[in-house]
Design a protein around this motif. Structure first.
Motif, short mmCIF file in Angstrom:
data_model
loop_
_atom_site.label_atom_id
_atom_site.label_comp_id
_atom_site.label_asym_id
_atom_site.label_seq_id
_atom_site.Cartn_x
_atom_site.Cartn_y
_atom_site.Cartn_z
N THR A 36 0.81 -1.20 0.00
CA THR A 36 0.00 0.00 0.00
C THR A 36 0.86 1.27 0.00
N ASP A 37 1.91 1.33 0.83
CA ASP A 37 2.81 2.47 0.83
C ASP A 37 3.85 2.28 -0.25
N LEU A 38 4.59 3.35 -0.54
CA LEU A 38 5.68 3.21 -1.50
C LEU A 38 6.68 2.20 -1.00
N PRO A 39 7.03 1.23 -1.80
CA PRO A 39 7.98 0.20 -1.34
C PRO A 39 9.37 0.77 -1.17
N THR A 40 10.12 0.18 -0.27
CA THR A 40 11.49 0.59 0.00
C THR A 40 12.45 -0.24 -0.82
N LEU A 41 13.35 0.43 -1.52
CA LEU A 41 14.30 -0.24 -2.40
C LEU A 41 15.55 -0.66 -1.63
N GLY A 42 16.05 -1.84 -1.96
CA GLY A 42 17.32 -2.31 -1.45
C GLY A 42 18.34 -2.38 -2.58
N ALA A 43 19.45 -3.06 -2.32
CA ALA A 43 20.51 -3.10 -3.33
C ALA A 43 21.35 -4.35 -3.18
N ALA A 44 21.92 -4.77 -4.29
CA ALA A 44 22.91 -5.84 -4.31
C ALA A 44 24.29 -5.18 -4.34
N LEU A 45 25.06 -5.43 -3.30
CA LEU A 45 26.35 -4.77 -3.12
C LEU A 45 27.35 -5.79 -2.58
N GLU A 82 19.57 4.71 5.97
CA GLU A 82 18.58 5.76 6.19
C GLU A 82 17.16 5.20 6.26
N LYS A 83 16.94 4.04 5.63
CA LYS A 83 15.68 3.31 5.68
C LYS A 83 16.02 1.83 5.84
N PRO A 84 15.05 1.01 6.19
CA PRO A 84 15.33 -0.44 6.29
C PRO A 84 15.43 -1.08 4.91
N ARG A 85 16.53 -0.79 4.22
CA ARG A 85 16.71 -1.26 2.85
C ARG A 85 17.27 -2.69 2.86
N ASP A 86 16.62 -3.57 2.12
CA ASP A 86 17.11 -4.94 2.01
C ASP A 86 18.44 -4.96 1.28
N LEU A 87 19.29 -5.89 1.67
CA LEU A 87 20.63 -5.99 1.12
C LEU A 87 20.88 -7.40 0.60
N VAL A 92 18.74 -9.27 5.02
CA VAL A 92 20.04 -9.55 4.39
C VAL A 92 19.98 -10.92 3.73
N GLY A 93 20.49 -10.99 2.51
CA GLY A 93 20.62 -12.26 1.81
C GLY A 93 21.89 -12.27 1.01
N ILE A 94 22.10 -13.36 0.27
CA ILE A 94 23.28 -13.44 -0.58
C ILE A 94 22.87 -13.92 -1.97
N HIS A 95 23.68 -13.58 -2.95
CA HIS A 95 23.56 -14.24 -4.24
C HIS A 95 24.37 -15.52 -4.13
N GLY A 96 23.70 -16.63 -4.36
CA GLY A 96 24.37 -17.91 -4.24
C GLY A 96 25.29 -18.19 -5.40
N PRO A 97 26.07 -19.26 -5.32
CA PRO A 97 26.99 -19.64 -6.40
C PRO A 97 26.22 -20.06 -7.64
N ILE A 136 15.58 -5.50 -4.93
CA ILE A 136 17.03 -5.37 -4.91
C ILE A 136 17.53 -4.75 -6.20
N ILE A 137 18.05 -3.53 -6.13
CA ILE A 137 18.67 -2.91 -7.30
C ILE A 137 20.01 -3.60 -7.54
N GLU A 138 20.16 -4.19 -8.73
CA GLU A 138 21.37 -4.96 -9.05
C GLU A 138 22.00 -4.38 -10.32
N LEU A 139 23.04 -3.60 -10.14
CA LEU A 139 23.65 -2.87 -11.26
C LEU A 139 25.08 -3.31 -11.51
N ARG A 140 25.50 -3.11 -12.74
CA ARG A 140 26.90 -3.37 -13.09
C ARG A 140 27.81 -2.39 -12.36
N ASP A 141 27.37 -1.14 -12.27
CA ASP A 141 28.14 -0.11 -11.59
C ASP A 141 27.42 0.27 -10.30
N HIS A 142 27.94 -0.17 -9.18
CA HIS A 142 27.29 0.08 -7.90
C HIS A 142 27.20 1.57 -7.58
#
Length: 272
Positions: free
Chosen positions: A2-11, A25-30, A63-68, A249-255
């Motif tokens: 319902t509210d604007l979703p909070t964006l996380g990132a792959a880093l 600054e916000k509870p951003r997923d990682l 918090v999560g990980i990208h697996g092998p 999760i924002i996943e970019l070539r250039d972090h």
């Protein structure tokens, strides 16, 4: 949502430190990318986890990980290769348990060749699912035990429903669906798949994770959001109908472009 979703990132840990203020600054997923390589999983991964615990102090998102994934598929037919894949998945889950990670990304086995050929035999689809079970059953049980979700990400997938059927076949709360927007857009632009929002609609509340990247429909660009031609309003309209709270999760070539991507969607009024 319902509210604007909070964006996380792959880093990785280094770029998390660069974007620390933004990520706190916000509870951003990682999603940590430090554990995709076999050299890390076979080596001193525990010291990387120890560093992560210090670096992530104060972080409130999931918090999560990208697996092998390098060099294998989860539907491998070679029993010897399968043992290596099982070992890699187990090593990734060792990291998840030590880190307290709640998701691990696993790559889909469906190829463009599969799309045209799985129905060329009477049991092609069932055999693919059986092979994935042979590879992943131990990992699924382990994920259940440690409270981690294995999210299956589309790679070459053309049919957005096939991966959902695979996830459902495990009958486990520890197996869910992931969407990579750039992969879906590539499949749409180059291989006749439906558009990205259709992937979201197909996954429905089985969707627990999404990689947000922009692309041109030709290749796997991982561009900053707004640099490609994905129709983000349609994607977030579809996401807005879900109650499964997928990790965005924002996943970019250039972090370095993560802040600009967050700003882009915020300026569109789609996310924060």
């Amino acid at each position: 949502m319902t509210d604007l979703p909070t964006l996380g990132a792959a880093l990785n840990l280094n770029t998390f430190e660069t974007h620390r203020n933004l990520m706190l600054e916000k509870p951003r997923d990682l999603e940590l990318q430090d554990f995709v390589d076999a050299s890390v999983l076979k080596g001193d991964w525990a010291s990387v986890v120890e560093r992560a615990r210090k670096v992530l102090d104060g972080h409130k998102g999931r918090v999560g990980i990208h697996g092998p994934f390098w060099g294998f598929t989860i539907d491998t037919m070679d029993p010897d290769v399968r043992e290596i894949v099982k070992q890699r998945l187990a090593q990734g889950l060792n990291v998840c348990e030590a880190l307290g990670a709640t998701h691990m990304v696993v790559h889909s086995p469906f190829t463009t060749w599969d799309h045209n050929n799985l129905d060329n035999s009477d049991n092609g689809r069932d055999q693919l699912i059986e092979l994935c079970h042979l590879t992943m059953s131990d990992a699924v049980k382990r994920a259940e035990d440690i409270g981690c979700e294995l999210v299956i990400e589309n790679i070459e997938d053309i049919d957005p429903h096939a991966r959902i059927k695979l996830a459902d076949s495990f009958g486990s709360h520890a197996v869910a669906v992931s969407i990579d927007t750039g992969h879906a857009h590539y499949a749409h632009g180059s291989n006749g798949a439906p558009p990205v929002d259709y992937f979201v609609k197909a996954a429905s509340n089985r969707l627990r994770h999404i990689h947000l990247q922009d692309a041109d429909g030709h290749a796997d660009r991982h561009w900053s959001l707004g640099q490609g031609n994905i129709l983000w309003h349609s994607v977030f309209a579809a996401l807005g109908k879900l109650n499964s709270e997928p990790r965005l999760i924002i996943e970019l070539r250039d972090h370095a472009d993560v802040p600009a991507s967050i700003k882009y969607l915020a300026d569109l009024g789609l996310a924060q």
